[in-house]
Scaffold this motif. Structure first.
Motif, PDB file in Angstrom:
ATOM      1  N   PRO A 248       0.811  -1.230   0.000  1.00  0.00           N
ATOM      2  CA  PRO A 248       0.000   0.000   0.000  1.00  0.00           C
ATOM      3  C   PRO A 248       0.839   1.273   0.000  1.00  0.00           C
ATOM      4  N   SER A 249       1.962   1.259   0.724  1.00  0.00           N
ATOM      5  CA  SER A 249       2.793   2.458   0.821  1.00  0.00           C
ATOM      6  C   SER A 249       3.455   2.840  -0.498  1.00  0.00           C
ATOM      7  N   HIS A 250       3.571   1.873  -1.431  1.00  0.00           N
ATOM      8  CA  HIS A 250       4.213   2.136  -2.718  1.00  0.00           C
ATOM      9  C   HIS A 250       3.217   2.248  -3.863  1.00  0.00           C
ATOM     10  N   TYR A 251       1.964   1.935  -3.589  1.00  0.00           N
ATOM     11  CA  TYR A 251       0.983   1.861  -4.675  1.00  0.00           C
ATOM     12  C   TYR A 251       0.820   3.180  -5.415  1.00  0.00           C
ATOM     13  N   MET A 252       0.718   4.298  -4.685  1.00  0.00           N
ATOM     14  CA  MET A 252       0.456   5.598  -5.309  1.00  0.00           C
ATOM     15  C   MET A 252       1.629   6.102  -6.136  1.00  0.00           C
ATOM     16  N   LYS A 253       2.803   5.526  -5.914  1.00  0.00           N
ATOM     17  CA  LYS A 253       3.991   5.991  -6.626  1.00  0.00           C
ATOM     18  C   LYS A 253       4.393   5.048  -7.754  1.00  0.00           C
ATOM     19  N   LYS A 254       3.498   4.136  -8.132  1.00  0.00           N
ATOM     20  CA  LYS A 254       3.761   3.268  -9.274  1.00  0.00           C
ATOM     21  C   LYS A 254       3.956   4.109 -10.535  1.00  0.00           C
ATOM     22  N   LYS A 255       4.919   3.715 -11.358  1.00  0.00           N
ATOM     23  CA  LYS A 255       5.210   4.486 -12.563  1.00  0.00           C
ATOM     24  C   LYS A 255       4.168   4.256 -13.658  1.00  0.00           C
ATOM     25  N   ASN A 256       3.528   3.112 -13.626  1.00  0.00           N
ATOM     26  CA  ASN A 256       2.618   2.759 -14.716  1.00  0.00           C
ATOM     27  C   ASN A 256       1.143   2.829 -14.322  1.00  0.00           C
ATOM     28  N   LEU A 257       0.809   3.732 -13.412  1.00  0.00           N
ATOM     29  CA  LEU A 257      -0.593   3.891 -13.015  1.00  0.00           C
ATOM     30  C   LEU A 257      -1.429   4.403 -14.193  1.00  0.00           C
ATOM     31  N   ASN A 258      -2.581   3.780 -14.404  1.00  0.00           N
ATOM     32  CA  ASN A 258      -3.550   4.283 -15.383  1.00  0.00           C
ATOM     33  C   ASN A 258      -4.596   5.099 -14.640  1.00  0.00           C
ATOM     34  N   ILE A 259      -4.641   6.387 -14.920  1.00  0.00           N
ATOM     35  CA  ILE A 259      -5.534   7.284 -14.179  1.00  0.00           C
ATOM     36  C   ILE A 259      -6.529   7.908 -15.149  1.00  0.00           C
ATOM     37  N   ALA A 260      -7.797   7.731 -14.864  1.00  0.00           N
ATOM     38  CA  ALA A 260      -8.855   8.297 -15.706  1.00  0.00           C
ATOM     39  C   ALA A 260      -9.328   9.623 -15.113  1.00  0.00           C
ATOM     40  N   SER A 261      -9.611  10.566 -15.987  1.00  0.00           N
ATOM     41  CA  SER A 261     -10.143  11.864 -15.554  1.00  0.00           C
ATOM     42  C   SER A 261     -11.549  12.027 -16.107  1.00  0.00           C
ATOM     43  N   VAL A 262     -12.480  12.409 -15.228  1.00  0.00           N
ATOM     44  CA  VAL A 262     -13.848  12.678 -15.678  1.00  0.00           C
ATOM     45  C   VAL A 262     -14.252  14.097 -15.298  1.00  0.00           C
ATOM     46  N   TYR A 263     -13.234  14.987 -15.211  1.00  0.00           N
ATOM     47  CA  TYR A 263     -13.509  16.407 -15.010  1.00  0.00           C
ATOM     48  C   TYR A 263     -12.490  17.209 -15.813  1.00  0.00           C
ATOM     49  N   TYR A 264     -12.911  18.393 -16.248  1.00  0.00           N
ATOM     50  CA  TYR A 264     -12.090  19.232 -17.115  1.00  0.00           C
ATOM     51  C   TYR A 264     -10.745  19.575 -16.454  1.00  0.00           C
ATOM     52  N   GLY A 265      -9.671  19.377 -17.208  1.00  0.00           N
ATOM     53  CA  GLY A 265      -8.353  19.825 -16.781  1.00  0.00           C
ATOM     54  C   GLY A 265      -7.549  18.852 -15.950  1.00  0.00           C
ATOM     55  N   PHE A 266      -8.201  17.868 -15.309  1.00  0.00           N
ATOM     56  CA  PHE A 266      -7.449  16.943 -14.473  1.00  0.00           C
ATOM     57  C   PHE A 266      -6.458  16.126 -15.311  1.00  0.00           C
TER      58      PHE A 266
END
Length: 502
Positions: A248-266
């Motif tokens: 858990p402590s390393h999860y947010m710093k993964k280099k290959n995270l796929n992040i979806a944005s559903v708001y303008y500009g994110f």
């Protein structure tokens, strides 16, 4: 017909061990009732996996193939009562001897738990009083069987609804089997037939999904573990790592995270931080004309009629949404949703996301280069315009709106570039009518028109009512561009170029 329970060969064994990947396999030749005093592990009974932990009691019967597995460095302590058991009854003038059956996991209800705790207290502190232990064991077995026979059965749909509502509690498959009225084997089989996933996997999937959402909200792993019903923080970490591949402590710093944005500009913020935005909320349908700068990334989500199912193929780890986002069932099934506050300066959002994803250096570099360019532009504009005023107006189907300095566009015009507003507006904006048009207008008007018939008609009325000589500059989609860092810088250059040309 009355059944009499006969017990024999009752003996007690205290079991305790610590070790790496301890595994015990055996075929049961007698009955065995076990009370978990400490630790946790996985119990495989005839290839059906059951997780048990401190305070649980379970009964193994002859013929069962049993395998016990505990995690690395997990201390396990339990009390086991081995015994032979038979039910003797008289039927049609004949004596009948049968082997009784019991639910594997002892009913966790308060009365039975109290009775089983009393039994194992005797086994620990009065283990030489075999007669009393045998008597209490017989009474408890009779009570367990009687309660099991009285249990009503629940549908798998009812059990799943209960799991969806209480998955953050310390639920176990054994408890859910008891709740359903079936044995663990029957319950696991029926649940998997209904939903194509085992009950334990379904619980883990629900918990890990919420865990990821809480991690992105910067809640400590220890607090997440407790919230999700895990009594052991380290066990939670092992489960998380098994599912996600990292702690858990390393999860947010993964280099290959796929992040979806559903708001303008994110999506623009993510791109600046060197992350991978797999989607963005399209504003194409909301503006009459777009600028040549296209800073949107990945799958474009329609902002008028959102088509969120397109995100499924992108397999995002997390979905970024604003506080105005209205949750939908289809989106909730795709990935955890992280809510960010909207109507903030791009810099605040960039710094927040950078701290969450461990990209502080990228954020600092971007802000530094922007600040250098802003100073040059601001100096030239102030020398060129002097005391002349500037405003930003949006023409929509309902009327006219002028934006103040707490909006993104207002922040760029009046705080970053320090241009003179035609009117001081407290808040993000204020509505006005054509009757006050000439009293509020500025020397330079950046104007945006929504992409609908009503807005275009209002724009015609605006032009015909305009008496004061003002320089109208079509702002196109700058209102949306300013919501992301690159779009914000593009807007700065757009304003600079058009004001200098005027």
């Amino acid at each position: 017909m009355k059944n009499n329970l006969y017990l024999s060969n009752v003996h007690i064994k205290q079991i305790a061990f610590t070790g790496n990947e301890q595994t015990y396999m055996r075929k049961m030749h007698s009955y065995c009732m076990i009370y978990m005093k400490q630790g946790r592990g996985d119990l495989s009974i005839d290839q059906e996996l059951v997780s048990v932990g401190s305070g649980d009691s379970f009964i193994l019967t002859p013929g069962m193939n049993v395998m016990w597995h505990s995690d690395e460095d997990n201390f396990v302590e339990c009390v086991a009562i081995f015994f032979h058991c038979a039910e003797i009854s008289r039927k049609n003038e004949e004596w009948v001897i049968t082997s009784p059956t019991y639910p594997i996991i002892v009913d966790p209800s308060a009365d039975i738990r109290l009775a089983s705790n009393g039994l194992f207290f005797l086994c620990t502190y009065e283990k030489h009083n075999r007669l009393k232990i045998k008597q209490v064991l017989g009474q408890l077995l009779h009570h367990i069987k009687k309660k099991a026979q009285m249990t009503s059965f629940r549908s798998m749909e009812d059990v799943k609804l209960y799991m969806d509502k209480h998955f953050t509690d310390n639920l176990t498959v054994s408890f859910l089997a008891s709740y359903s009225g079936y044995s663990i084997t029957q319950f696991s089989k029926q649940f998997k037939q209904a939903y194509h996933i085992t009950p334990s996997s379904y619980l883990t999937e629900k918990r890990m999904k919420l865990a990821k959402q809480l991690l992105f909200s910067r809640v400590k792993a220890k607090d997440i573990a407790a919230y999700l019903g895990y009594t052991d923080e380290y066990y939670f970490s092992r489960v998380f790592k098994k599912v996600e591949g990292v702690a858990p402590s390393h999860y947010m710093k993964k280099k290959n995270l796929n992040i979806a944005s559903v708001y303008y500009g994110f999506d623009d913020h993510l791109s600046v931080l060197g992350l991978n935005p797999v989607s963005s909320l399209s504003y194409k349908q909301r503006v009459s004309k777009r600028t040549i700068n296209n800073s949107q990334h990945g799958i474009l989500i329609d902002s008028v009629v959102p088509n969120y199912m397109k995100l499924k193929d992108a397999n995002p780890d997390i979905i970024l949404a604003s506080e105005s986002f209205i949750p939908t069932t289809e989106l909730d099934h795709i990935a955890p949703i992280m809510i960010l506050q909207q109507n903030r300066n791009y810099k605040e959002v960039l710094v927040e996301l950078a701290s969450i994803f461990g990209r502080e250096v990228q954020a600092e570099n971007w802000i530094e280069q922007f600040e250098e360019r802003k100073k040059k532009v601001k100096r030239i504009l102030q020398d060129t315009l002097g005391v002349k005023t500037v405003c930003f107006i949006r023409v929509g189907p309902q009327g006219y709106r002028m934006y103040g300095e707490t909006s993104q566009m207002g922040h760029l015009l009046y705080k970053d570039l320090e241009l003179n507003p035609s009117e001081l507006i407290t808040g993000t904006h204020r509505e006005f009518g054509l009757e006050e048009l000439n009293s509020v207008l500025a020397d330079y008007i950046f104007i945006m028109v929504d992409s609908n018939v009503e807005a275009h008609q209002r724009m015609k009325d605006f032009r015909s009512s305009l008496n004061k000589k003002s320089n109208l500059i079509e702002a196109h989609d700058l209102f949306y561009q300013t919501l992301g860092p690159r779009g914000y810088q593009y807007s700065l250059e757009f304003i600079y170029t058009h004001l200098i040309e005027q």
